[in-house]
Motif scaffolding. Structure first.
Motif, PDB file in Angstrom:
ATOM      1  N   UNK A 404       0.841  -1.197   0.000  1.00  0.00           N
ATOM      2  CA  UNK A 404       0.000   0.000   0.000  1.00  0.00           C
ATOM      3  C   UNK A 404       0.878   1.250   0.000  1.00  0.00           C
ATOM      4  N   UNK A 405       0.378   2.340  -0.562  1.00  0.00           N
ATOM      5  CA  UNK A 405       1.159   3.575  -0.670  1.00  0.00           C
ATOM      6  C   UNK A 405       0.401   4.743  -0.048  1.00  0.00           C
ATOM      7  N   UNK A 406       1.180   5.692   0.473  1.00  0.00           N
ATOM      8  CA  UNK A 406       0.618   6.903   1.080  1.00  0.00           C
ATOM      9  C   UNK A 406       1.577   8.061   0.844  1.00  0.00           C
ATOM     10  N   UNK A 407       1.060   9.160   0.308  1.00  0.00           N
ATOM     11  CA  UNK A 407       1.854  10.369   0.099  1.00  0.00           C
ATOM     12  C   UNK A 407       1.364  11.459   1.046  1.00  0.00           C
ATOM     13  N   UNK A 409       1.660  15.559   2.333  1.00  0.00           N
ATOM     14  CA  UNK A 409       2.004  16.920   1.932  1.00  0.00           C
ATOM     15  C   UNK A 409       1.879  17.811   3.163  1.00  0.00           C
ATOM     16  N   UNK A 410       2.952  18.485   3.521  1.00  0.00           N
ATOM     17  CA  UNK A 410       2.963  19.352   4.702  1.00  0.00           C
ATOM     18  C   UNK A 410       2.506  18.612   5.954  1.00  0.00           C
ATOM     19  N   UNK A 411       2.939  17.355   6.054  1.00  0.00           N
ATOM     20  CA  UNK A 411       2.655  16.575   7.253  1.00  0.00           C
ATOM     21  C   UNK A 411       1.268  15.988   7.333  1.00  0.00           C
ATOM     22  N   UNK A 412       0.467  16.093   6.275  1.00  0.00           N
ATOM     23  CA  UNK A 412      -0.906  15.567   6.278  1.00  0.00           C
ATOM     24  C   UNK A 412      -1.099  14.623   5.084  1.00  0.00           C
ATOM     25  N   UNK A 413      -1.993  13.621   5.230  1.00  0.00           N
ATOM     26  CA  UNK A 413      -2.253  12.713   4.104  1.00  0.00           C
ATOM     27  C   UNK A 413      -2.765  13.477   2.889  1.00  0.00           C
ATOM     28  N   UNK A 414      -2.163  13.186   1.733  1.00  0.00           N
ATOM     29  CA  UNK A 414      -2.561  13.857   0.497  1.00  0.00           C
ATOM     30  C   UNK A 414      -3.034  12.877  -0.567  1.00  0.00           C
ATOM     31  N   UNK A 415      -2.367  11.726  -0.688  1.00  0.00           N
ATOM     32  CA  UNK A 415      -2.737  10.736  -1.707  1.00  0.00           C
ATOM     33  C   UNK A 415      -2.601   9.345  -1.098  1.00  0.00           C
ATOM     34  N   UNK A 416      -3.655   8.567  -1.145  1.00  0.00           N
ATOM     35  CA  UNK A 416      -3.629   7.156  -0.769  1.00  0.00           C
ATOM     36  C   UNK A 416      -3.881   6.376  -2.048  1.00  0.00           C
ATOM     37  N   UNK A 417      -3.008   5.431  -2.362  1.00  0.00           N
ATOM     38  CA  UNK A 417      -3.153   4.755  -3.649  1.00  0.00           C
ATOM     39  C   UNK A 417      -2.524   3.370  -3.618  1.00  0.00           C
ATOM     40  N   UNK A 418      -3.014   2.526  -4.484  1.00  0.00           N
ATOM     41  CA  UNK A 418      -2.500   1.166  -4.580  1.00  0.00           C
ATOM     42  C   UNK A 418      -3.289   0.397  -5.612  1.00  0.00           C
ATOM     43  N   UNK A 419      -2.883  -0.855  -5.800  1.00  0.00           N
ATOM     44  CA  UNK A 419      -3.510  -1.669  -6.845  1.00  0.00           C
ATOM     45  C   UNK A 419      -3.298  -3.142  -6.588  1.00  0.00           C
ATOM     46  N   UNK A 420      -4.171  -3.927  -7.105  1.00  0.00           N
ATOM     47  CA  UNK A 420      -3.957  -5.354  -7.266  1.00  0.00           C
ATOM     48  C   UNK A 420      -2.849  -5.560  -8.295  1.00  0.00           C
ATOM     49  N   UNK A 421      -2.125  -6.685  -8.210  1.00  0.00           N
ATOM     50  CA  UNK A 421      -1.313  -7.016  -9.358  1.00  0.00           C
ATOM     51  C   UNK A 421       0.121  -7.413  -9.185  1.00  0.00           C
TER      52      UNK A 421
END
Length: 525
Positions: A404-407, A409-421
């Motif tokens: 799983x991935x998490x980006x 920005x300025x100490x706060x969650x900005x992008x949560x992303x991921x995929x099957x595969x």
């Protein structure tokens, strides 16, 4: 095939099945937080997406607590049993991919549910499992994706699993009510007694007893010894964002290596979807995979030099080695692809990015002991070569594709992303992020755009590049001319995985996108 972008001011849930997303949203409506909702989504997926994930599999979590103000990772992967020895497979070239002798690692998912919820949740485990139990006991309409996968690989099922997924010898059709009473009972036991029921009680005894009758190697002591691990995530920076992944035995650092390489290139000079765009991403990923395959295994069994691999100066050397005219020759080992990624952000600023899997579709293809629980075949990826970094050994975690991935920005969650595969996870994650950050796409647009998968296949090691045909004939021809072994896939081919994204803008508004290749939904409120 595009889905509609979902927007919510307070919260957002994305998952590959709409009933799982609804389960998480219900928990938020009842006053639960993102951690409660994430466990509810995870448990529901274990019921309504059984070909991709289940209680007999593993899970990895990235958790941002607004109260703590930091990201933590939970490694919910299981170790091989104490009696799982190389000698068990003497004379064989690889571990079987199906059956009891493939089910050699303890499932880590149930432990991870209690770990995440007891640390950060507001409700009880029983609350979080309520929807999953209902879906299992009362049934739900079989999804087109489950039907397709059962039709395609149902022959891999054996014993009790056949009676569950092809009841009476008849494959249910999409929309037919699909009921799993044994799984409902197991989930109810777990809701009442917590993780110890699974690892030290009735469920462990029934699974191990059934495995023993099938010639399997896991024993009750292996379940009793299991513990997942809270750990610090691995991270890098990329164009003002801090990027987080779960540390090894996850392959997540591969995506961070790729971003470090890409930071040395100017996307403003590249048209999205051009030959240069695709070629650069593919070559950066291949450079990262080369190092990954040399070092990745259980870090308790081998040193993994992350300080070197994630160093920006090392990335600069890898970036300099990339030619825009010629594809590098790197061989990829085939890995499983069937996984379920999901994410939740709540109104308090908590965020959970998580992923879970049985490894192959329906895992080992067995559900022993009348539990209704399909067991993963994740351990079949161990090598039987005694000199390989990921060689089989007792009480060891294997090279794991889940990431799983998490980006931030300025100490706060900005992008949560991921995929099957499997092999495609770092590849699709890189596509998603570059589209979001460099080309201004919203989450649904980024998910909808054409995708590629380099290397992954079910057969021999390969250098093949599989690309959706909608990339366009000129780009495909240019890739082939550079030496890529191009294979064309159908538009929105399932080979490209099921990706999902949540973006939180600087005003706190949440945007969600889910993959048109699956049965998912993004629900915001």
């Amino acid at each position: 095939m595009s889905k509609q972008l979902s927007c919510g001011m307070q919260s957002m849930v994305v998952s590959p099945h709409h009933l799982a997303s609804a389960a998480g949203d219900r928990i938020l409506e009842r006053g639960g937080n993102a951690f409660d909702a994430a466990v509810a989504v995870s448990a529901a997926l274990a019921v309504v997406y059984p070909h991709m994930t289940g209680l007999g599999g593993d899970a990895f979590w990235l958790c941002y607590s607004a109260e703590e103000g930091r990201v933590r990772a939970y490694n919910g992967s299981g170790r091989s049993g104490g009696e799982v020895l190389l000698a068990r497979y003497a004379g064989e070239s690889e571990i079987p991919r199906r059956g009891a002798r493939a089910a050699i690692t303890v499932p880590g998912m149930a432990d991870s549910w209690e770990a995440v919820q007891s640390r950060y949740g507001r409700l009880t485990l029983a609350d979080a499992l309520e929807s999953a139990i209902g879906y299992a006991a009362e049934g739900f309409p079989m999804s087109p994706d489950q039907h397709r996968n059962t039709l395609r690989v149902g022959s891999a099922l054996s014993g009790e699993a056949v009676s569950i997924y092809i009841p009476g010898g008849r494959l249910p059709q999409p929309g037919d009510r699909f009921i799993q009473p044994d799984l409902a009972r197991s989930l109810s036991l777990l809701a009442a007694g917590g993780r110890d029921v699974f690892y030290q009680g009735e469920i462990a005894e029934r699974i191990c007893g059934g495995l023993a009758r099938l010639g399997g190697y896991l024993r009750p002591a292996d379940f009793a010894e299991h513990r997942g691990l809270w750990c610090e995530p691995v991270s890098t920076t990329y164009h003002g964002y801090t990027m987080y992944q779960v540390p090894p035995n996850s392959q997540g650092f591969t995506a961070l290596m790729t971003l470090n390489i890409l930071e040395y290139f100017d996307f403003g000079a590249m048209a999205h979807g051009s030959y240069a765009f695709y070629h650069l991403l593919i070559e950066a990923i291949k450079a990262s995979f080369r190092d990954r395959d040399a070092v990745l295994t259980d870090p308790e069994f081998a040193e993994i030099p992350l300080e070197v691999l994630l160093d920006k100066k090392y990335a600069a050397r890898l970036a300099a080695s990339i030619s825009f005219d010629k594809a590098a020759s790197v061989t990829s080992q085939p890995v499983g692809r069937d996984t379920a990624y999901a994410a939740v952000v709540d109104s308090e600023g908590n965020a959970v990015s998580f992923i879970q899997s049985l490894y192959f579709e329906f895992g080992a293809g067995i559900a022993p002991g009348g539990t209704g629980i399909l067991l993963q075949n994740r351990g079949s990826f161990f090598s039987l070569n005694p000199n390989a970094i990921n060689r089989l050994a007792p009480r060891k975690r294997t090279f794991h594709t889940l990431m799983p991935a998490l980006a931030m920005r300025n100490g706060k969650p900005a992008i949560l992303y991921g995929t099957q595969g499997g092999e495609g996870q770092p590849q699709t994650q890189t596509l998603l992020l570059t589209r979001l950050l460099h080309y201004g796409m919203n989450p649904q647009e980024a998910v909808d755009q054409p995708r590629f998968v380099w290397g992954r296949t079910w057969g021999e090691p390969t250098e093949a590049l599989t690309v959706e045909g909608r990339v366009g004939p000129e780009v495909l021809a240019a890739l082939a001319a550079a030496g890529h072994q191009v294979r064309t896939a159908a538009d929105y081919d399932g080979l490209a995985g099921h990706a999902h994204v949540i973006v939180v803008d600087e005003n706190g508004r949440k945007y969600g996108g889910t993959d048109p290749r699956c049965d998912g939904a993004a629900i915001g409120r």
